[in-house]
Design a protein around this motif. Structure first.
Motif, PDB file in Angstrom:
ATOM      1  N   THR A   1       0.838  -1.195   0.000  1.00  0.00           N
ATOM      2  CA  THR A   1       0.000   0.000   0.000  1.00  0.00           C
ATOM      3  C   THR A   1       0.877   1.251   0.000  1.00  0.00           C
ATOM      4  O   THR A   1       2.087   1.189   0.283  1.00  0.00           O
TER       5      THR A   1
ATOM      6  N   ARG B   1       2.358   8.605  -3.497  1.00  0.00           N
ATOM      7  CA  ARG B   1       1.141   8.685  -4.303  1.00  0.00           C
ATOM      8  C   ARG B   1       1.427   9.336  -5.658  1.00  0.00           C
ATOM      9  O   ARG B   1       0.951   8.884  -6.694  1.00  0.00           O
TER      10      ARG B   1
ATOM     11  N   VAL C   1       1.532   4.891 -13.293  1.00  0.00           N
ATOM     12  CA  VAL C   1       0.265   4.533 -13.945  1.00  0.00           C
ATOM     13  C   VAL C   1       0.198   5.190 -15.315  1.00  0.00           C
ATOM     14  O   VAL C   1      -0.207   4.566 -16.306  1.00  0.00           O
TER      15      VAL C   1
ATOM     16  N   ILE D   1      -3.916   0.408 -11.262  1.00  0.00           N
ATOM     17  CA  ILE D   1      -4.698   0.400 -10.031  1.00  0.00           C
ATOM     18  C   ILE D   1      -5.989  -0.360 -10.279  1.00  0.00           C
ATOM     19  O   ILE D   1      -6.726  -0.054 -11.213  1.00  0.00           O
TER      20      ILE D   1
ATOM     21  N   ARG E   1      -9.256  -1.221  -8.299  1.00  0.00           N
ATOM     22  CA  ARG E   1     -10.057  -1.003  -7.083  1.00  0.00           C
ATOM     23  C   ARG E   1     -11.062  -2.135  -6.921  1.00  0.00           C
ATOM     24  O   ARG E   1     -11.691  -2.527  -7.891  1.00  0.00           O
TER      25      ARG E   1
ATOM     26  N   THR F   1      -2.748  -1.837  -6.053  1.00  0.00           N
ATOM     27  CA  THR F   1      -1.897  -1.428  -7.171  1.00  0.00           C
ATOM     28  C   THR F   1      -1.011  -2.597  -7.588  1.00  0.00           C
ATOM     29  O   THR F   1      -0.367  -3.224  -6.741  1.00  0.00           O
TER      30      THR F   1
END
Length: 269
Positions: A69, A85, A92, A99, A101, A105
Motif C-alpha cells: 500500500t 502517491r 500509472v 490500479i 479497485r 496497485t
C-alpha cells in the motif's frame, strides 16, 4: 510480447542508477536506505519511481505482482505518503503499474504501447535533431549485427532471412510494386534480424526505432525509384545477409554506411 519487453521499456522510460553493492534481496519488512535531500539530481518522487522500477528489474516484484500500500511504501522508503502517491500516478501514466479497485496497485502484466508514449513526447519536445535519430538507429543496428556475429546465425533463422530476401527482391524489382508494401517488407527483414539475436531487450528497442523511422524509410524507397536505382535496395539486403553470414568482404561500418546512403538524406530537408 514477453515480460522482458516490460522490463526494457520501464528501464528506458525511467533513469535507473546502477547499484553499488550488487543486487539487493529485500523482503517487504525491510526499509530502503533513507532518502537524503542532499541528492540534488533527483526529486523525492523520482527516487520512489526508480526504486520501484529497480525492484521490478531485479526480480523483487514480477509482472502481475501486487505492490504494498502507499502507506507501507512510504514507511519502507522513509518518504511521505504524498510523494509515494505522486510516484504511483506517474507509473500509472507510463503504463508500468495499474490500479485495480478495491484490490490495490499491481505491476503491469506485460509491455503495452502506452509505455513508449513518454519516449515519444521527449523526442518531440527535446532538443534532439535528425543526427541524434541517425545515431540512435546506427547504435541499434550495430548492436544487432555484433550480437548475431558473436553468437552465430541459426540455420533456421538464416533460411528464413534468405527466404525473406528473395521475397523482398522480387517485390522491389517489380515495376508496379507498392512503395509502402516494400517498406513493410524491409522493416520485416530487419525485425527478423533483431529476433535472430535471441535477445528480447534488443528486439524491443530495435522494433521501436523501426516504427519511429518507418516514414523516412518510405521516403528513401521513393528516392530510389525516382533515381531508377531499386537494385540498390536489393544490394543492401544482400550485403547485410553476407555480413551476418560472415561471407562479406565489407566491414560492419562499411555495410551500415552503404545501407544508409538514401535513408539518411531523407532528414536533410
Amino acid at each position: 510480447m514477453q515480460s522482458a519487453g516490460l522490463f526494457a521499456t520501464m528501464s528506458f522510460i525511467v533513469e535507473i542508477k546502477t547499484m553499488q553493492n550488487g543486487v539487493r534481496a529485500l523482503n517487504t519488512s525491510e526499509k530502503w536506505p533513507k532518502y537524503s535531500p542532499t541528492n540534488k539530481k533527483q526529486s523525492a518522487v523520482d527516487i520512489v519511481i526508480n526504486r520501484i522500477v529497480d525492484d521490478v528489474l531485479t526480480g523483487r516484484y514480477k509482472p502481475g505482482d501486487k505492490l504494498p500500500t502507499e502507506m507501507q511504501l512510504a514507511e519502507m522508503m522513509s518518504m511521505s505518503k504524498n510523494t509515494v502517491r505522486e510516484a504511483i500516478k506517474i507509473l500509472v501514466a507510463y503504463g508500468a503499474v495499474e490500479i485495480r479497485r478495491p484490490e490495490g496497485t499491481f505491476i503491469t502484466h506485460s509491455f503495452t504501447p502506452k509505455m513508449l508514449n513518454p519516449v515519444i513526447y521527449s523526442l518531440l519536445f527535446s532538443k534532439s535533431n535528425a543526427d541524434d535519430l541517425l545515431g540512435l538507429r546506427r547504435m541499434i543496428d550495430t548492436g544487432v549485427f555484433l550480437l548475431i556475429i558473436d553468437r552465430g546465425l541459426d540455420k533456421e533463422d538464416e533460411a528464413a532471412l534468405e527466404a525473406q530476401h528473395k521475397l523482398y527482391s522480387s517485390l522491389v524489382l517489380s515495376r508496379d510494386a507498392d512503395i509502402e508494401m516494400i517498406a513493410r517488407e524491409d522493416i520485416c527483414f530487419h525485425q527478423m534480424l533483431a529476433a535472430a539475436t535471441k535477445n528480447e531487450l534488443v528486439k524491443v528497442f530495435h522494433d521501436y526505432v523501426a516504427d519511429l523511422t518507418a516514414e523516412s524509410r518510405v521516403r528513401a524507397i521513393e528516392m530510389c525509384r525516382r533515381d531508377d536505382n531499386m537494385q540498390y535496395l536489393v544490394d543492401v539486403h544482400r550485403a547485410t545477409l553476407d555480413l551476418v553470414e560472415r561471407k562479406s568482404k565489407y566491414s560492419l561500418e562499411e555495410t551500415i554506411d552503404f545501407s544508409y546512403i538514401y535513408w539518411k538524406t531523407t532528414y536533410k530537408l
